[in-house]
Design a protein around this motif. Structure first.
Motif, mmCIF file in Angstrom:
data_model
loop_
_atom_site.group_PDB
_atom_site.id
_atom_site.type_symbol
_atom_site.label_atom_id
_atom_site.label_comp_id
_atom_site.label_asym_id
_atom_site.label_seq_id
_atom_site.Cartn_x
_atom_site.Cartn_y
_atom_site.Cartn_z
ATOM 1 N N LEU A 127 0.862 -1.174 0.000
ATOM 2 C CA LEU A 127 0.000 0.000 0.000
ATOM 3 C C LEU A 127 0.904 1.230 0.000
ATOM 4 N N SER A 128 0.809 2.048 -1.046
ATOM 5 C CA SER A 128 1.667 3.231 -1.154
ATOM 6 C C SER A 128 1.152 4.339 -0.241
ATOM 7 N N VAL A 129 2.028 4.832 0.615
ATOM 8 C CA VAL A 129 1.669 5.926 1.519
ATOM 9 C C VAL A 129 2.492 7.181 1.222
ATOM 10 N N ASP A 130 3.392 7.094 0.229
ATOM 11 C CA ASP A 130 4.195 8.253 -0.167
ATOM 12 C C ASP A 130 4.599 8.081 -1.630
ATOM 13 N N PRO A 131 3.797 8.623 -2.559
ATOM 14 C CA PRO A 131 4.093 8.447 -3.994
ATOM 15 C C PRO A 131 5.463 8.970 -4.411
ATOM 16 N N ALA A 132 6.084 9.822 -3.604
ATOM 17 C CA ALA A 132 7.416 10.338 -3.908
ATOM 18 C C ALA A 132 8.502 9.598 -3.137
ATOM 19 N N GLY A 133 8.137 8.526 -2.486
ATOM 20 C CA GLY A 133 9.077 7.809 -1.636
ATOM 21 C C GLY A 133 9.991 6.868 -2.388
ATOM 22 N N ARG A 134 10.679 6.002 -1.617
ATOM 23 C CA ARG A 134 11.635 5.061 -2.200
ATOM 24 C C ARG A 134 10.930 4.074 -3.120
ATOM 25 N N LEU A 135 11.638 3.644 -4.150
ATOM 26 C CA LEU A 135 11.106 2.675 -5.098
ATOM 27 C C LEU A 135 10.981 1.309 -4.427
ATOM 28 N N CYS A 136 9.820 0.685 -4.580
ATOM 29 C CA CYS A 136 9.560 -0.638 -4.007
ATOM 30 C C CYS A 136 9.795 -1.702 -5.076
ATOM 31 N N CYS A 158 7.869 -3.855 -5.960
ATOM 32 C CA CYS A 158 6.638 -4.102 -6.710
ATOM 33 C C CYS A 158 6.456 -3.107 -7.851
ATOM 34 N N GLY A 159 7.325 -2.078 -7.900
ATOM 35 C CA GLY A 159 7.234 -1.085 -8.955
ATOM 36 C C GLY A 159 6.622 0.236 -8.533
ATOM 37 N N GLN A 160 5.968 0.265 -7.381
ATOM 38 C CA GLN A 160 5.404 1.512 -6.864
ATOM 39 C C GLN A 160 6.462 2.245 -6.042
ATOM 40 N N ARG A 161 6.133 3.438 -5.638
ATOM 41 C CA ARG A 161 6.993 4.201 -4.744
ATOM 42 C C ARG A 161 6.291 4.418 -3.402
ATOM 43 N N GLY A 162 7.088 4.410 -2.354
ATOM 44 C CA GLY A 162 6.576 4.741 -1.037
ATOM 45 C C GLY A 162 5.642 3.725 -0.433
ATOM 46 N N CYS A 163 5.784 2.459 -0.814
ATOM 47 C CA CYS A 163 4.967 1.423 -0.167
ATOM 48 C C CYS A 163 5.339 1.311 1.304
ATOM 49 N N ILE A 164 4.408 0.823 2.100
ATOM 50 C CA ILE A 164 4.687 0.613 3.518
ATOM 51 C C ILE A 164 5.940 -0.231 3.703
ATOM 52 N N GLU A 165 6.137 -1.217 2.843
ATOM 53 C CA GLU A 165 7.310 -2.084 2.959
ATOM 54 C C GLU A 165 8.617 -1.315 2.815
ATOM 55 N N THR A 166 8.630 -0.224 2.039
ATOM 56 C CA THR A 166 9.860 0.549 1.880
ATOM 57 C C THR A 166 10.212 1.316 3.149
ATOM 58 N N PHE A 167 9.252 1.495 4.031
ATOM 59 C CA PHE A 167 9.508 2.178 5.296
ATOM 60 C C PHE A 167 9.938 1.213 6.403
ATOM 61 N N CYS A 168 9.260 0.064 6.512
ATOM 62 C CA CYS A 168 9.501 -0.793 7.678
ATOM 63 C C CYS A 168 9.901 -2.217 7.334
ATOM 64 N N GLY A 169 10.129 -2.527 6.075
ATOM 65 C CA GLY A 169 10.661 -3.840 5.719
ATOM 66 C C GLY A 169 12.147 -3.906 6.017
ATOM 67 N N GLY A 170 12.596 -4.996 6.599
ATOM 68 C CA GLY A 170 14.005 -5.115 6.954
ATOM 69 C C GLY A 170 14.929 -5.002 5.753
#
Length: 321
Positions: A172-181, A183-195
Motif C-alpha cells: 500500500l503506497s503511503v508516499d508516492p514520492a518515496g523510495r522505489l519498491c 513491486c514497482g510503486q513508490r513509497g509502499c509501507i514495505e519501503t519504510f519498515c521492511g528489513g
C-alpha cells in the motif's frame, strides 16, 4: 520430555505443522486437544526436489521426537511463501526457496502416505497466532521481516477477500514520492519498515542492519534517526490500514523484526499515539492499545500450518508479495 504416542493406521492422533522458510523449517506435532507434543527446526533445501526432501525429513524426525511413527500422523499442514493454491497444494514463485512451480501437497503426501495441505506462510501464521492467543472475533497478524505482509482472521478462519489479498498492506503506497519498491510503486509501507528496504537504505555492512540502525540512532547518527523514524512510521501506517479497512480488534506483530522487542513495540505505539494527536476520530480508535508483539520464538506459523492441515480446503489462490 515428550510423552510417547502409540497409534496405528486406525488411530492416528498427531497433526503436524511446518513453517517452511528460506533457511529453516520450524515443525510442530500437535495433539487432538491442541497441545504441542514436540517441536524441531531443520535446514531448508534449495530447489523443488530439495524442498520436498526437507519437508519429508522434518516430518519423519518430528514423529520420532514425539515418540511416534508415521502411522500416528493424521494430517500435515505446510506454510510456505509464494503464490499458493490452497485447494491443490501447488506453490508458485517461492523465489527464496528456488521454487518456480511445485505440487507440494501431492509430492509430500505420496512420500508420507498422509493428507497434506498447503497455505501461504503469513496467513498460516495469522491463524496460529489467533489460536495461541485465544483471540475470538477479528484480528490481524502483521509480519515485519525482510518484507511486510499481513493476514486477517475472523472467528477462527482466514479472511482472504475476493482474490486472496485481504490484509496485504505491505504494498500500500503511503508516499508516492518515496523510495522505489520491488513491486514497482513508490513509497509502499514495505519501503519504510521492511528489513530489506531498511538495510538497503542504510548501506552499511552488518549481520543485523535494523538493530544497527536503532543502536546508531540511540547514539545520535542522523541517517539512523531518519531510518528509525521510517520504521516506526511504516509499521504504524500498517496498523492503521488494517484497523481502518477491517476494524480488527487486535493487531499482533510478528516476523524477524520482533527480535527488537520493546524497542520496536514502544516505537510503534509512540508513532500511533503521535499520529492520533490531531484527530479526535483517530484517538477514539485507541490504536496503540490494539497492538501486541508475538513473543520471540513463538511457534505460531507452524501451529497455524497444523490447523490448516486438519481443515477442509477451499478452492482459491493466496497471494503474498
Amino acid at each position: 520430555m515428550t510423552r510417547a504416542i502409540v497409534a496405528g493406521p486406525a488411530g492416528r492422533r498427531i497433526r503436524v505443522g511446518l513453517d517452511v522458510g528460506g533457511t529453516k523449517i520450524d515443525a510442530v506435532a500437535v495433539s487432538e486437544t491442541g497441545d504441542i507434543l514436540a517441536r524441531l527446526r531443520r535446514p531448508t533445501g534449495w530447489g523443488e526436489d530439495a524442498v520436498v526432501e526437507s519437508v519429508v525429513d522434518a516430518v519423519t524426525a518430528l514423529a520420532a521426537e514425539a515418540g511416534a511413527d508415521l502411522f500416528a500422523i493424521d494430517s500435515v499442514g505446510i506454510g510456505i511463501p509464494g503464490l499458493v493454491d490452497a485447494a491443490t497444494g501447488r506453490v508458485l514463485h517461492a523465489v527464496n526457496l528456488g521454487v518456480e512451480s511445485l505440487d507440494l501437497s501431492d509430492r509430500v503426501g505420496a512420500r508420507l502416505g498422509v493428507a497434506v495441505r498447503v497455505e501461504n506462510d503469513v496467513k498460516a501464521a495469522a491463524l496460529g497466532a489467533a489460536a495461541l492467543r485465544g483471540i475470538e472475533g477479528s484480528m490481524a497478524y502483521l509480519n515485519l521481516g525482510t518484507g511486510v505482509a499481513a493476514g486477517i482472521v475472523v472467528d477462527g478462519e482466514i479472511w482472504r477477500g475476493s482474490r486472496g489479498t485481504a490484509g496485504e498492506v505491505g504494498h500500500l503506497s503511503v508516499d508516492p514520492a518515496g523510495r522505489l519498491c520491488g513491486c514497482g510503486q513508490r513509497g509502499c509501507i514495505e519501503t519504510f519498515c521492511g528489513g530489506g528496504a531498511l538495510a538497503r537504505a542504510w548501506e552499511r555492512p552488518g549481520s543485523l542492519p535494523v538493530r544497527d540502525i536503532l543502536d546508531a540512532a540511540d547514539a545520535g547518527d542522523e541517517r539512523a534517526l531518519a531510518l528509525r523514524a521510517d520504521l516506526f512510521h511504516g509499521a504504524a501506517a500498517a496498523v492503521r490500514a488494517l484497523v481502518l479497512s477491517a476494524d480488527v480488534e487486535r493487531v499482533i506483530i510478528g516476523g524477524g523484526l520482533t527480535a527488537l522487542g520493546a524497542r520496536l513495540e514502544d516505537g510503534v505505539r509512540a508513532a500511533l499515539h503521535a499520529g492520533a494527536e490531531a484527530s479526535a476520530f483517530m484517538r477514539s480508535l485507541h490504536l496503540d492499545d490494539r497492538i501486541e508483539l508475538l513473543p520471540t520464538g513463538s511457534p505460531a506459523a507452524a501451529f497455524g500450518a497444523a490447523l490448516v492441515g486438519a481443515a477442509t480446503p477451499t478452492k482459491e489462490i493466496v497471494t503474498h508479495g
